[in-house]
Scaffold this motif. Structure first.
Motif, PDB file in Angstrom:
ATOM      1  N   SER A 115       0.816  -1.153   0.096  1.00 24.63           N
ATOM      2  CA  SER A 115       0.034   0.135   0.058  1.00 24.63           C
ATOM      3  C   SER A 115       0.884   1.528   0.057  1.00 24.63           C
ATOM      4  N   LEU A 116       2.012   1.210   0.582  1.00 24.19           N
ATOM      5  CA  LEU A 116       2.918   2.486   0.740  1.00 24.19           C
ATOM      6  C   LEU A 116       3.379   2.604  -0.531  1.00 24.19           C
ATOM      7  N   MET A 117       3.913   1.673  -1.536  1.00 21.83           N
ATOM      8  CA  MET A 117       4.395   1.851  -2.874  1.00 21.83           C
ATOM      9  C   MET A 117       3.330   2.096  -3.860  1.00 21.83           C
ATOM     10  N   ASN A 118       2.132   1.555  -3.514  1.00 23.18           N
ATOM     11  CA  ASN A 118       0.913   2.331  -4.344  1.00 23.18           C
ATOM     12  C   ASN A 118       0.728   3.691  -4.407  1.00 23.18           C
ATOM     13  N   GLN A 119       0.710   3.840  -3.030  1.00 24.13           N
ATOM     14  CA  GLN A 119       0.646   5.532  -2.795  1.00 24.13           C
ATOM     15  C   GLN A 119       1.712   6.447  -3.262  1.00 24.13           C
ATOM     16  N   ALA A 120       2.983   5.842  -3.190  1.00 27.47           N
ATOM     17  CA  ALA A 120       4.081   6.364  -3.706  1.00 27.47           C
ATOM     18  C   ALA A 120       3.801   6.420  -5.278  1.00 27.47           C
ATOM     19  N   TYR A 121       3.565   5.581  -5.842  1.00 27.70           N
ATOM     20  CA  TYR A 121       3.363   5.513  -7.411  1.00 27.70           C
ATOM     21  C   TYR A 121       2.142   6.338  -7.877  1.00 27.70           C
ATOM     22  N   SER A 122       1.185   6.437  -7.141  1.00 27.34           N
ATOM     23  CA  SER A 122       0.113   7.304  -7.573  1.00 27.34           C
ATOM     24  C   SER A 122       0.222   8.742  -7.587  1.00 27.34           C
ATOM     25  N   GLU A 123       1.374   8.970  -6.344  1.00 30.15           N
ATOM     26  CA  GLU A 123       1.579  10.482  -6.264  1.00 30.15           C
ATOM     27  C   GLU A 123       2.495  10.853  -7.371  1.00 30.15           C
ATOM     28  N   ARG A 124       3.514  10.205  -7.615  1.00 30.68           N
ATOM     29  CA  ARG A 124       4.683  10.395  -8.765  1.00 30.68           C
ATOM     30  C   ARG A 124       4.120  10.106 -10.288  1.00 30.68           C
ATOM     31  N   PHE A 125       3.420   9.079 -10.361  1.00 27.94           N
ATOM     32  CA  PHE A 125       3.147   8.903 -11.672  1.00 27.94           C
ATOM     33  C   PHE A 125       1.632   8.763 -12.104  1.00 27.94           C
ATOM     34  N   GLY A 126       0.783   9.164 -11.285  1.00 24.85           N
ATOM     35  CA  GLY A 126      -0.465   9.076 -11.726  1.00 24.85           C
ATOM     36  C   GLY A 126      -1.229   7.854 -10.971  1.00 24.85           C
ATOM     37  N   SER A 127      -2.632   7.926 -11.274  1.00 20.56           N
ATOM     38  CA  SER A 127      -3.695   6.786 -10.563  1.00 20.56           C
ATOM     39  C   SER A 127      -3.099   5.186 -11.504  1.00 20.56           C
ATOM     40  N   GLU A 128      -3.536   4.389 -10.919  1.00 16.06           N
ATOM     41  CA  GLU A 128      -3.188   2.673 -11.196  1.00 16.06           C
ATOM     42  C   GLU A 128      -3.849   2.796 -12.481  1.00 16.06           C
ATOM     43  N   ASP A 129      -4.924   3.119 -12.588  1.00 13.63           N
ATOM     44  CA  ASP A 129      -5.874   2.867 -14.124  1.00 13.63           C
ATOM     45  C   ASP A 129      -5.010   3.883 -15.159  1.00 13.63           C
ATOM     46  N   PHE A 130      -4.577   5.060 -14.817  1.00 12.00           N
ATOM     47  CA  PHE A 130      -3.785   5.805 -16.073  1.00 12.00           C
ATOM     48  C   PHE A 130      -2.492   5.029 -16.257  1.00 12.00           C
ATOM     49  N   ARG A 131      -1.900   4.556 -15.226  1.00  6.52           N
ATOM     50  CA  ARG A 131      -0.787   3.895 -15.580  1.00  6.52           C
ATOM     51  C   ARG A 131      -0.714   2.423 -16.220  1.00  6.52           C
ATOM     52  N   LEU A 132      -1.650   1.762 -16.211  1.00  8.66           N
ATOM     53  CA  LEU A 132      -1.914   0.473 -16.684  1.00  8.66           C
ATOM     54  C   LEU A 132      -2.424   0.924 -18.329  1.00  8.66           C
ATOM     55  N   ASN A 133      -2.949   2.032 -18.469  1.00 11.12           N
ATOM     56  CA  ASN A 133      -3.763   2.257 -19.717  1.00 11.12           C
ATOM     57  C   ASN A 133      -3.157   2.864 -20.678  1.00 11.12           C
ATOM     58  N   VAL A 134      -2.247   3.633 -20.229  1.00 10.93           N
ATOM     59  CA  VAL A 134      -1.497   4.493 -21.050  1.00 10.93           C
ATOM     60  C   VAL A 134      -0.568   3.977 -21.979  1.00 10.93           C
ATOM     61  N   ARG A 135      -0.371   4.599 -23.281  1.00 15.26           N
ATOM     62  CA  ARG A 135       0.507   3.768 -24.353  1.00 15.26           C
ATOM     63  C   ARG A 135       2.130   4.383 -23.946  1.00 15.26           C
ATOM     64  N   TYR A 136       2.328   5.603 -23.905  1.00 12.52           N
ATOM     65  CA  TYR A 136       3.390   6.111 -23.793  1.00 12.52           C
ATOM     66  C   TYR A 136       3.373   7.345 -22.674  1.00 12.52           C
ATOM     67  N   TYR A 137       4.499   7.059 -21.934  1.00  7.82           N
ATOM     68  CA  TYR A 137       4.653   7.878 -20.606  1.00  7.82           C
ATOM     69  C   TYR A 137       6.175   8.368 -20.393  1.00  7.82           C
ATOM     70  N   SER A 138       6.446   9.481 -20.340  1.00  8.52           N
ATOM     71  CA  SER A 138       7.827   9.970 -20.168  1.00  8.52           C
ATOM     72  C   SER A 138       7.971  10.401 -18.765  1.00  8.52           C
ATOM     73  N   VAL A 139       9.048   9.810 -18.042  1.00  7.99           N
ATOM     74  CA  VAL A 139       9.277   9.957 -16.757  1.00  7.99           C
ATOM     75  C   VAL A 139      10.328  11.202 -16.703  1.00  7.99           C
ATOM     76  N   SER A 140       9.973  12.340 -15.814  1.00  5.49           N
ATOM     77  CA  SER A 140      10.881  13.633 -15.910  1.00  5.49           C
ATOM     78  C   SER A 140      12.136  13.211 -14.797  1.00  5.49           C
ATOM     79  N   GLU A 141      13.036  13.984 -14.943  1.00  2.37           N
ATOM     80  CA  GLU A 141      14.133  13.584 -13.980  1.00  2.37           C
ATOM     81  C   GLU A 141      13.613  13.843 -12.377  1.00  2.37           C
ATOM     82  N   GLU A 142      12.611  14.848 -12.284  1.00  2.13           N
ATOM     83  CA  GLU A 142      12.198  15.111 -10.759  1.00  2.13           C
ATOM     84  C   GLU A 142      11.373  13.763 -10.155  1.00  2.13           C
ATOM     85  N   GLN A 143      10.733  12.972 -11.004  1.00  5.12           N
ATOM     86  CA  GLN A 143      10.022  11.745 -10.834  1.00  5.12           C
ATOM     87  C   GLN A 143      10.626  10.643 -10.444  1.00  5.12           C
ATOM     88  N   ASN A 144      12.106  10.530 -10.774  1.00  3.52           N
ATOM     89  CA  ASN A 144      12.942   9.403 -10.207  1.00  3.52           C
ATOM     90  C   ASN A 144      12.913   9.200  -8.881  1.00  3.52           C
TER      91      ASN A 144
END
Length: 169
Positions: A123-152
């Motif tokens: 649950s802690l990791m899911n919360q951290a992923y949601s804060e940095r990269f968006g919701s789980e539905d968005f992460r699973l359904n997006v075709r292309y996503y670019s991670v900026s340096e601040e999100q690493n």
């Protein structure tokens, strides 16, 4: 369709050895000679030492002189090595059987980790992923996503996240 793998791609994955590659005859000759010299260095003293004990009638006394003390020493050494070998074999078989029994009775059916702590970490990791990269539905359904340096993640991000959340490693 089956994909063909190229030799260069396989060479990046596997360990290369110049002995088994084409060419490199000098390496093959040198390594073979070193191996043969090593085996000769092991076998000649072994045969030389054991021949009076194993074949006493076929040897002349001019080359091999062996008295009763040496024969009894060789017998004692043989008995000691045979006993040691049998002891090691018995110990290894016992440990293998014990490990198989332990695996079949304990590790296969019981959890060896703390379920509550594992769920808390998830649950802690899911919360951290949601804060940095968006919701789980968005992460699973997006075709292309670019991670900026601040999100690493920092090197110790996960450890610090678990420590702050009360699920220490």
């Amino acid at each position: 369709m089956k994909q063909n793998t190229k030799r260069r791609e396989v060479a990046k994955i596997l360990v290369e050895d110049r002995f088994f590659e084409k060419g490199h005859r000098k390496t093959k000759i040198i390594q073979s000679l070193v191996a043969l010299i090593g085996w000769v260095g092991i076998l000649v003293p072994l045969i030389w030492t054991s021949s009076p004990f194993l074949l006493p009638r076929h040897l002349t006394k001019r080359y091999h002189l062996m008295n009763g003390g040496e024969i009894s020493s060789i017998r004692l050494l043989f008995i000691f090595l045979a006993f040691t070998f049998l002891t090691i074999v018995i110990i290894y078989i016992t440990l293998t059987l014990f490990n198989n029994h332990r695996f079949n009775r304990t590790l296969r059916y019981k959890n060896t980790h703390n379920e509550a702590q594992l769920n808390k970490r998830r649950s802690l990791m899911n919360q951290a992923y949601s804060e940095r990269f968006g919701s789980e539905d968005f992460r699973l359904n997006v075709r292309y996503y670019s991670v900026s340096e601040e999100q690493n993640f920092d090197t110790s991000f996960i450890k610090n996240l678990y420590d702050d959340g009360g699920a220490k490693l």
